[in-house]
Design a protein around this motif. Structure first.
Motif, mmCIF file in Angstrom:
data_model
loop_
_atom_site.group_PDB
_atom_site.id
_atom_site.type_symbol
_atom_site.label_atom_id
_atom_site.label_comp_id
_atom_site.label_asym_id
_atom_site.label_seq_id
_atom_site.Cartn_x
_atom_site.Cartn_y
_atom_site.Cartn_z
ATOM 1 N N VAL B 152 61.861 -36.478 -13.356
ATOM 2 C CA VAL B 152 63.296 -36.285 -13.547
ATOM 3 C C VAL B 152 63.949 -37.603 -13.968
ATOM 4 O O VAL B 152 64.796 -37.645 -14.866
ATOM 5 C CB VAL B 152 63.948 -35.716 -12.266
ATOM 6 C CG1 VAL B 152 65.469 -35.745 -12.365
ATOM 7 C CG2 VAL B 152 63.461 -34.293 -12.005
ATOM 8 N N GLU B 153 63.502 -38.683 -13.335
ATOM 9 C CA GLU B 153 64.047 -39.999 -13.689
ATOM 10 C C GLU B 153 63.630 -40.423 -15.099
ATOM 11 O O GLU B 153 64.428 -40.962 -15.873
ATOM 12 C CB GLU B 153 63.594 -41.043 -12.664
ATOM 13 C CG GLU B 153 64.273 -40.866 -11.309
ATOM 14 C CD GLU B 153 63.710 -41.764 -10.233
ATOM 15 O OE1 GLU B 153 64.470 -42.205 -9.361
ATOM 16 O OE2 GLU B 153 62.479 -42.027 -10.248
ATOM 17 N N ILE B 154 62.375 -40.168 -15.415
ATOM 18 C CA ILE B 154 61.883 -40.536 -16.749
ATOM 19 C C ILE B 154 62.684 -39.797 -17.817
ATOM 20 O O ILE B 154 63.151 -40.397 -18.791
ATOM 21 C CB ILE B 154 60.374 -40.219 -16.871
ATOM 22 C CG1 ILE B 154 59.589 -41.146 -15.938
ATOM 23 C CG2 ILE B 154 59.898 -40.363 -18.309
ATOM 24 C CD1 ILE B 154 58.102 -40.854 -15.881
ATOM 25 N N SER B 193 66.179 -30.817 -17.180
ATOM 26 C CA SER B 193 64.970 -31.624 -17.105
ATOM 27 C C SER B 193 63.828 -31.065 -17.948
ATOM 28 O O SER B 193 63.027 -31.812 -18.480
ATOM 29 C CB SER B 193 64.492 -31.726 -15.655
ATOM 30 O OG SER B 193 64.988 -32.898 -15.061
ATOM 31 N N ILE B 194 63.746 -29.738 -18.043
ATOM 32 C CA ILE B 194 62.625 -29.136 -18.762
ATOM 33 C C ILE B 194 62.682 -29.543 -20.233
ATOM 34 O O ILE B 194 63.682 -29.300 -20.913
ATOM 35 C CB ILE B 194 62.678 -27.596 -18.623
ATOM 36 C CG1 ILE B 194 62.581 -27.222 -17.142
ATOM 37 C CG2 ILE B 194 61.565 -26.956 -19.421
ATOM 38 C CD1 ILE B 194 62.986 -25.802 -16.840
ATOM 39 N N ALA B 195 61.619 -30.172 -20.709
ATOM 40 C CA ALA B 195 61.567 -30.725 -22.078
ATOM 41 C C ALA B 195 62.766 -31.641 -22.347
ATOM 42 O O ALA B 195 63.210 -31.789 -23.474
ATOM 43 C CB ALA B 195 61.480 -29.600 -23.111
ATOM 44 N N ASP B 208 74.027 -42.697 -13.568
ATOM 45 C CA ASP B 208 72.710 -42.363 -13.025
ATOM 46 C C ASP B 208 71.620 -43.136 -13.762
ATOM 47 O O ASP B 208 70.693 -43.670 -13.147
ATOM 48 C CB ASP B 208 72.416 -40.860 -13.197
ATOM 49 C CG ASP B 208 73.367 -39.992 -12.379
ATOM 50 O OD1 ASP B 208 73.806 -40.459 -11.306
ATOM 51 O OD2 ASP B 208 73.667 -38.867 -12.815
ATOM 52 N N ALA B 209 71.749 -43.154 -15.088
ATOM 53 C CA ALA B 209 70.723 -43.799 -15.902
ATOM 54 C C ALA B 209 70.647 -45.289 -15.576
ATOM 55 O O ALA B 209 69.563 -45.856 -15.413
ATOM 56 C CB ALA B 209 71.027 -43.587 -17.381
ATOM 57 N N LYS B 215 66.938 -49.654 -10.380
ATOM 58 C CA LYS B 215 65.999 -49.312 -9.304
ATOM 59 C C LYS B 215 64.594 -49.823 -9.604
ATOM 60 O O LYS B 215 63.913 -50.357 -8.723
ATOM 61 C CB LYS B 215 65.979 -47.783 -9.135
ATOM 62 C CG LYS B 215 65.017 -47.266 -8.088
ATOM 63 C CD LYS B 215 65.225 -45.767 -7.887
ATOM 64 C CE LYS B 215 64.136 -45.162 -7.022
ATOM 65 N NZ LYS B 215 64.236 -43.694 -6.995
ATOM 66 N N TYR B 216 64.159 -49.654 -10.862
ATOM 67 C CA TYR B 216 62.805 -50.063 -11.200
ATOM 68 C C TYR B 216 62.767 -51.410 -11.925
ATOM 69 O O TYR B 216 61.718 -51.844 -12.385
ATOM 70 C CB TYR B 216 62.119 -48.971 -12.036
ATOM 71 C CG TYR B 216 61.993 -47.679 -11.282
ATOM 72 C CD1 TYR B 216 61.128 -47.588 -10.185
ATOM 73 C CD2 TYR B 216 62.754 -46.562 -11.607
ATOM 74 C CE1 TYR B 216 61.000 -46.412 -9.456
ATOM 75 C CE2 TYR B 216 62.635 -45.382 -10.889
ATOM 76 C CZ TYR B 216 61.766 -45.316 -9.818
ATOM 77 O OH TYR B 216 61.645 -44.162 -9.105
#
Lengths: 416, 416
Positions: B152-154, B193-195, B208-209, B215-216
């Motif tokens: 979801v994050e990706i 999220s799907i595709a 959010d982005a 975060k990473y």
């Protein structure tokens, strides 16, 4: 909270013992008119003994209580009160156990040994077999713990080095009948495991024990290996056992309490033994299902699990398995309305903390974020106590005096 | 096995698409008499397109299929078939996507873009935003994967670097209506999220982005950061979305199949996302409960969970999450009569193996021991494939052509 507290109430030593002594098999023993000798072992021994003494109204004239240091709370008639080491047995363990064994001498068929067993009984009731010392037992236990052996495996070995465990205590009672009342802290109530089963036929064999020795590559001196090879009793005709308080009682009581409040209930398991945070994730996934498809139950519903989850500590934080389960489930139920997960240890002490567990809902993670706290990071650091403390989600009951593992309740309210 | 196979049948692309095109909203679109342009993306794109083409009987005259190399199986009328890179997009991804976008030109309000979406669509449908390259997207995705970010994050990041994701494809369709049929492989069916949701309003925001980036600790060049800051569509008036095959369909079909065979059924979750072996332990603890107290259901019963568990690989063995769950549950149901756990991936490919999953029962561990194999050690080494293969407990369906996550069924027979 009310549901959890009522459930814990049902497994308090006093209530559990009273219920057991009102049973027909015990009344039958009393009707024989023989002596009733009390032997109570474990962390709840004093409270169980007191309840038995009071409810039997003078029938008990003799006996021994062996409990953990600081766990006795005064005189109980003519019963001798001993305190000893836990979790490591010490000299007082041996002395207390000798006193208990003395009480068995000269008993007749009409006499009854009222044997009250609670958690911690393994350490608090011990007489090593001839040629074996307490240090030997401590050494083997230490080796087993360090190798990651489970409690069932540890008891399997320990009982064979003991003159009172694995059913041997019941043999020493001779002709007298042993009426055992067990407050169970072993999942699935394996009676040969609780307190290492002093009055229960040992289901494990020499072969099983030697397999455990090999599995963990334990090093033992030859005398100990010889002792391990002596078989334990496989049948005992002079014992009645009543499991009175156990995680099953705890879960059933929770279910009844929730039912009374109008929740449909589902008891999923009383032997949950997986990693605490993964159990939390699993339970949260059920909560999401209730929310989106009203499966497995339509709300309002209570979904109950009991057991003893585990935590493989990697971080440096403070917490316990119930707090770990609660915080993990909070992540999974984030944003859900009228959804609550409560997880508590029935002893009121979750891990090395002053909390019994945690109570979280769909807003818990948002509250933590507002406080600038990262729930995932805190969980990763096993710092669940501080996370739940910050958002007011710790459950504090104080020590309850009982110990029949943990209770987790998922409550989903009706939002229609 | 029958229950699992019937369930998988219900989520095959052909059956899923047919069902969606028989729905009223689609029939309404057809009744307008406009053009129907087909755009199918994902690993099941060819099969979905073929099913749509066949069942719409000549209504589709134009379109594009973009699927993974080796996944197309011949001509479909006048539809262009493109194959491209997966999981890493390549030049052919860009070419195929350009072809699809060309088909959108000049469509009117009466026209319909029949947009068939299946797993893998994120990689197979891509046009980077101006100033962004495929290498940029690959680099960011790589950084995210290496940091342990979830899908979801990706997707949250990736969609913002794309001219067709996060609802932007639907914007490019202009006045035409986009009728999206989605075979879901994202738990909880989050359509954005799907595709990466080409035809779905993006629920995630710039904020959010940026939080994920922080975060990473991702390092991005300034141009990319600027692109990330461009907001995605939050509302789309020209889209109808039907989720046709999903893990919910899978679980419901399993439940119905078990019901027909006389099992009482309970659907616990369709979004199970915890560690596979802990899920196995949890499910085994439910099996023990059914066995000992007939909770949560009296046998014969089927307890169903769906989702996508995870495996944190520590060992060097071969296996997959369903095999891991199955072997772990075998340890927990050891010795239970008439108790079976089956766990399978709906795509027929569990981990890097030729098996779909495993089917174990109460005797599985004993069989392994007789073969001299230590199930716990094999599980610890993540070598579940070889463990289950040795005792004949692997389930092999071959690739099924669908991918809607995993199905786990606990079956408890009646032993009364």
């Amino acid at each position: 909270m009310k549901v959890a507290l009522e459930a814990i109430d049902a497994v308090l030593p006093e209530n559990a013992v009273k219920k057991a002594l009102e049973s027909d098999p015990f009344k039958e023993r009393v009707s024989l008119g023989g002596k009733i000798v009390l032997v109570a072992i474990g962390k709840a021994a004093w409270r169980m003994a007191k309840a038995a003494f009071d409810s039997l109204n003078g029938l008990i004239t003799d006996g021994v209580v062996i409990t953990k240091y600081g766990h006795s709370m005064g005189e109980i008639g003519g019963v001798e009160i001993c305190e000893a080491g836990h979790p490591v047995p010490d000299e007082n363990t041996l002395k207390g156990t000798e006193k208990a064994l003395k009480k068995l001498r000269g008993l007749s068929e009409r006499d009854t040994v009222l044997f009250l067993v609670s958690g911690g009984g393994s350490a608090l009731f011990e007489k090593p077999k001839e040629g074996v010392t307490l240090e030997d037992i401590a050494d083997v236990t230490g080796q087993l713990l360090a190798s990651g052996a489970g409690i069932v495996e540890i008891n399997m070995i320990r009982k064979r080095l003991s003159a009172v465990k694995g059913g041997r205590f019941a043999c020493l009672a001779g002709k007298a009948h042993v009426f055992a009342v067990v407050l169970s802290d072993v999942l699935g109530d394996r009676l040969d495991s609780i307190a290492s089963g002093p009055a229960y036929p040992d289901a494990t064999t020499v072969k099983d024990a030697l397999r455990v020795i090999r599995k963990y590559g334990l090093s033992l001196r030859p005398q100990l290996l010889d002792t391990l090879r002596e078989e334990t009793p496989k049948e005992l005709s002079n014992v009645t056992t009543v499991v009175t308080g156990s995680v099953k009682t705890l879960c059933t009581a929770a279910s009844e309490a929730a039912s009374k409040l109008g929740y449909k209930t589902l008891l999923l398991s009383t032997t949950l033994d997986c990693e605490a945070r993964e159990a939390g994730a699993f339970i949260a996934s059920i909560a999401r299902e209730v929310n989106s498809t009203k499966n497995p139950l339509k709300p309002p519903c209570a979904i109950i699990t009991g057991g003893e989850t585990v935590v493989h500590v990697k971080g440096k934080g403070k917490g316990g398995r119930n707090q770990e389960l609660a915080l993990s489930s909070a992540l999974g139920i984030r944003g859900l309305d009228r959804t609550v997960v409560i997880s508590v240890g029935s002893d009121g002490t979750d891990g090395p903390t002053d909390a019994a567990g945690g109570l979280v809902d769909g807003s818990t993670i948002a509250v933590l974020e507002e406080l600038g706290l990262d729930a995932e990071a805190l969980l990763e650091d096993n710092d669940t106590y501080n996370a739940l403390d910050a958002c007011g989600c710790l459950v504090r009951t104080g020590p309850t005096g009982t110990n029949v593992n943990d209770l987790t309740i998922l409550l989903c309210g009706d939002w229609s």
